[in-house]
Design a protein around this motif. Sequence first.
Motif, PDB file in Angstrom:
ATOM      1  N   GLU A 246      -0.791  12.055   2.739  1.00  0.00           N
ATOM      2  CA  GLU A 246      -0.960  13.574   2.478  1.00  0.00           C
ATOM      3  C   GLU A 246      -0.353  14.071   1.129  1.00  0.00           C
ATOM      4  O   GLU A 246      -0.886  14.966   0.591  1.00  0.00           O
ATOM      5  CB  GLU A 246      -0.382  14.183   3.628  1.00  0.00           C
ATOM      6  N   ARG A 247       0.924  13.678   0.924  1.00  0.00           N
ATOM      7  CA  ARG A 247       1.568  13.957  -0.153  1.00  0.00           C
ATOM      8  C   ARG A 247       0.563  13.370  -1.591  1.00  0.00           C
ATOM      9  O   ARG A 247       0.648  14.191  -2.349  1.00  0.00           O
ATOM     10  CB  ARG A 247       2.741  13.298  -0.476  1.00  0.00           C
ATOM     11  N   LEU A 248      -0.137  12.175  -1.221  1.00  0.00           N
ATOM     12  CA  LEU A 248      -0.980  11.909  -2.264  1.00  0.00           C
ATOM     13  C   LEU A 248      -1.910  12.725  -2.663  1.00  0.00           C
ATOM     14  O   LEU A 248      -2.422  13.024  -3.661  1.00  0.00           O
ATOM     15  CB  LEU A 248      -1.324  10.423  -1.908  1.00  0.00           C
ATOM     16  N   VAL A 249      -2.535  13.181  -1.571  1.00  0.00           N
ATOM     17  CA  VAL A 249      -3.828  14.071  -1.830  1.00  0.00           C
ATOM     18  C   VAL A 249      -3.409  15.482  -2.363  1.00  0.00           C
ATOM     19  O   VAL A 249      -4.007  15.826  -3.406  1.00  0.00           O
ATOM     20  CB  VAL A 249      -4.239  14.335  -0.380  1.00  0.00           C
ATOM     21  N   THR A 250      -2.358  15.780  -2.008  1.00  0.00           N
ATOM     22  CA  THR A 250      -1.562  16.947  -2.574  1.00  0.00           C
ATOM     23  C   THR A 250      -1.326  16.918  -4.016  1.00  0.00           C
ATOM     24  O   THR A 250      -1.615  17.847  -4.794  1.00  0.00           O
ATOM     25  CB  THR A 250      -0.304  17.474  -1.731  1.00  0.00           C
ATOM     26  N   ALA A 251      -0.775  15.772  -4.235  1.00  0.00           N
ATOM     27  CA  ALA A 251      -0.365  15.628  -5.739  1.00  0.00           C
ATOM     28  C   ALA A 251      -1.583  15.361  -6.689  1.00  0.00           C
ATOM     29  O   ALA A 251      -1.445  15.977  -7.824  1.00  0.00           O
ATOM     30  CB  ALA A 251       0.280  14.187  -5.818  1.00  0.00           C
ATOM     31  N   TRP A 252      -2.797  14.848  -6.038  1.00  0.00           N
ATOM     32  CA  TRP A 252      -3.956  15.004  -6.887  1.00  0.00           C
ATOM     33  C   TRP A 252      -4.717  15.998  -6.847  1.00  0.00           C
ATOM     34  O   TRP A 252      -5.537  16.431  -7.547  1.00  0.00           O
ATOM     35  CB  TRP A 252      -4.707  13.748  -6.521  1.00  0.00           C
ATOM     36  N   ASP A 253      -4.348  17.163  -6.118  1.00  0.00           N
ATOM     37  CA  ASP A 253      -5.002  18.413  -5.894  1.00  0.00           C
ATOM     38  C   ASP A 253      -4.561  19.394  -6.891  1.00  0.00           C
ATOM     39  O   ASP A 253      -4.916  20.409  -7.239  1.00  0.00           O
ATOM     40  CB  ASP A 253      -4.933  19.009  -4.529  1.00  0.00           C
ATOM     41  N   ALA A 254      -3.152  18.965  -7.564  1.00  0.00           N
ATOM     42  CA  ALA A 254      -2.474  20.000  -8.332  1.00  0.00           C
ATOM     43  C   ALA A 254      -3.103  20.249  -9.566  1.00  0.00           C
ATOM     44  O   ALA A 254      -3.910  19.492 -10.025  1.00  0.00           O
ATOM     45  CB  ALA A 254      -1.199  19.464  -8.750  1.00  0.00           C
TER      46      ALA A 254
ATOM     47  N   LEU B 103       0.628  -1.208   0.042  1.00  0.00           N
ATOM     48  CA  LEU B 103       0.097   0.008  -0.042  1.00  0.00           C
ATOM     49  C   LEU B 103       0.963   1.483   0.125  1.00  0.00           C
ATOM     50  O   LEU B 103       0.425   2.127  -0.748  1.00  0.00           O
ATOM     51  CB  LEU B 103      -1.095   0.055   1.183  1.00  0.00           C
ATOM     52  N   PHE B 104       1.940   1.393   0.701  1.00  0.00           N
ATOM     53  CA  PHE B 104       2.842   2.285   0.785  1.00  0.00           C
ATOM     54  C   PHE B 104       3.345   2.605  -0.508  1.00  0.00           C
ATOM     55  O   PHE B 104       3.347   3.796  -1.192  1.00  0.00           O
ATOM     56  CB  PHE B 104       4.053   1.884   1.827  1.00  0.00           C
ATOM     57  N   GLN B 105       4.000   1.470  -1.292  1.00  0.00           N
ATOM     58  CA  GLN B 105       4.405   1.698  -2.770  1.00  0.00           C
ATOM     59  C   GLN B 105       3.200   2.261  -3.755  1.00  0.00           C
ATOM     60  O   GLN B 105       3.692   2.954  -4.518  1.00  0.00           O
ATOM     61  CB  GLN B 105       4.779   0.324  -3.317  1.00  0.00           C
ATOM     62  N   VAL B 106       2.044   1.869  -3.434  1.00  0.00           N
ATOM     63  CA  VAL B 106       0.860   2.236  -4.168  1.00  0.00           C
ATOM     64  C   VAL B 106       0.892   3.785  -4.020  1.00  0.00           C
ATOM     65  O   VAL B 106       0.929   4.519  -4.805  1.00  0.00           O
ATOM     66  CB  VAL B 106      -0.370   1.360  -4.291  1.00  0.00           C
ATOM     67  N   VAL B 107       0.792   4.295  -2.690  1.00  0.00           N
ATOM     68  CA  VAL B 107       0.389   5.613  -2.458  1.00  0.00           C
ATOM     69  C   VAL B 107       1.633   6.659  -2.945  1.00  0.00           C
ATOM     70  O   VAL B 107       1.373   7.674  -3.585  1.00  0.00           O
ATOM     71  CB  VAL B 107       0.606   5.665  -1.120  1.00  0.00           C
ATOM     72  N   VAL B 108       2.818   5.977  -2.927  1.00  0.00           N
ATOM     73  CA  VAL B 108       4.039   6.816  -3.534  1.00  0.00           C
ATOM     74  C   VAL B 108       3.917   6.884  -5.263  1.00  0.00           C
ATOM     75  O   VAL B 108       4.238   7.878  -5.700  1.00  0.00           O
ATOM     76  CB  VAL B 108       5.462   6.325  -2.886  1.00  0.00           C
ATOM     77  N   ASN B 109       3.816   5.793  -5.732  1.00  0.00           N
ATOM     78  CA  ASN B 109       3.814   5.659  -7.289  1.00  0.00           C
ATOM     79  C   ASN B 109       2.462   6.343  -7.745  1.00  0.00           C
ATOM     80  O   ASN B 109       2.614   7.044  -8.616  1.00  0.00           O
ATOM     81  CB  ASN B 109       3.774   4.054  -7.507  1.00  0.00           C
ATOM     82  N   PHE B 110       1.655   6.465  -6.964  1.00  0.00           N
ATOM     83  CA  PHE B 110       0.366   7.153  -7.661  1.00  0.00           C
ATOM     84  C   PHE B 110       0.607   8.684  -7.517  1.00  0.00           C
ATOM     85  O   PHE B 110      -0.117   9.458  -8.042  1.00  0.00           O
ATOM     86  CB  PHE B 110      -0.851   6.737  -6.975  1.00  0.00           C
ATOM     87  N   GLN B 111       1.291   9.172  -6.599  1.00  0.00           N
ATOM     88  CA  GLN B 111       1.780  10.588  -6.432  1.00  0.00           C
ATOM     89  C   GLN B 111       2.485  10.929  -7.732  1.00  0.00           C
ATOM     90  O   GLN B 111       2.129  12.002  -8.360  1.00  0.00           O
ATOM     91  CB  GLN B 111       2.844  10.776  -5.303  1.00  0.00           C
TER      92      GLN B 111
END
Length: 190
Positions: A83-91, A45-53
Amino acid sequence: MQKISELLAAARDQALPVVAGIDDERLGDPTPCSEYDVRALLSHLFQVVVNFQALAARQPTDFGEAPDVVSGDWRGAFARETERLVTAWDAPGAEDGVAGGMGLPARTVGLMVLGDLTVHAWDLARATGQDFVPDAAVVDEVGPALAALAPKAREGKVFGEPFPVQAGASAFEQVLAVTGRDPGWRSPRG
């Protein structure tokens, strides 16, 4: 239509207490994903979260073998990465066009990670004896998206065969079933 970042924030808010509540003694326990114990599922799950950023930012990804991330302040690291994932998809532009090398519409890719975060939070909760109730708006969005992606996901061995559910199954039980999960799965440890 709700923004992916808003949906991810809601999913993150439901996932963080589950991850924070995992006792180290449960890391070797089985999960509803038969190929993963709790430790391996956390790393996945950690890997998924980082890669989808990276996918949100149209940057390269690495979905090779997931490194073991369960060391040090892994709970805090997970909170920071979500939190970085949310920020990345908010760009600006994150939901526009095609995301990364997947060749899929960016919004579809965003819904994929939304599904992973939500379903794997349930997996981890079930595996460690915790409660998990997903955000209703998240379920409303990921249900149709995962159902549409299911045939390709099964071909790629990402989803199992659909699990039969009874009439009257909740929307989230139907989401779990379409991914090949038994919504009634319980940890052998309780």
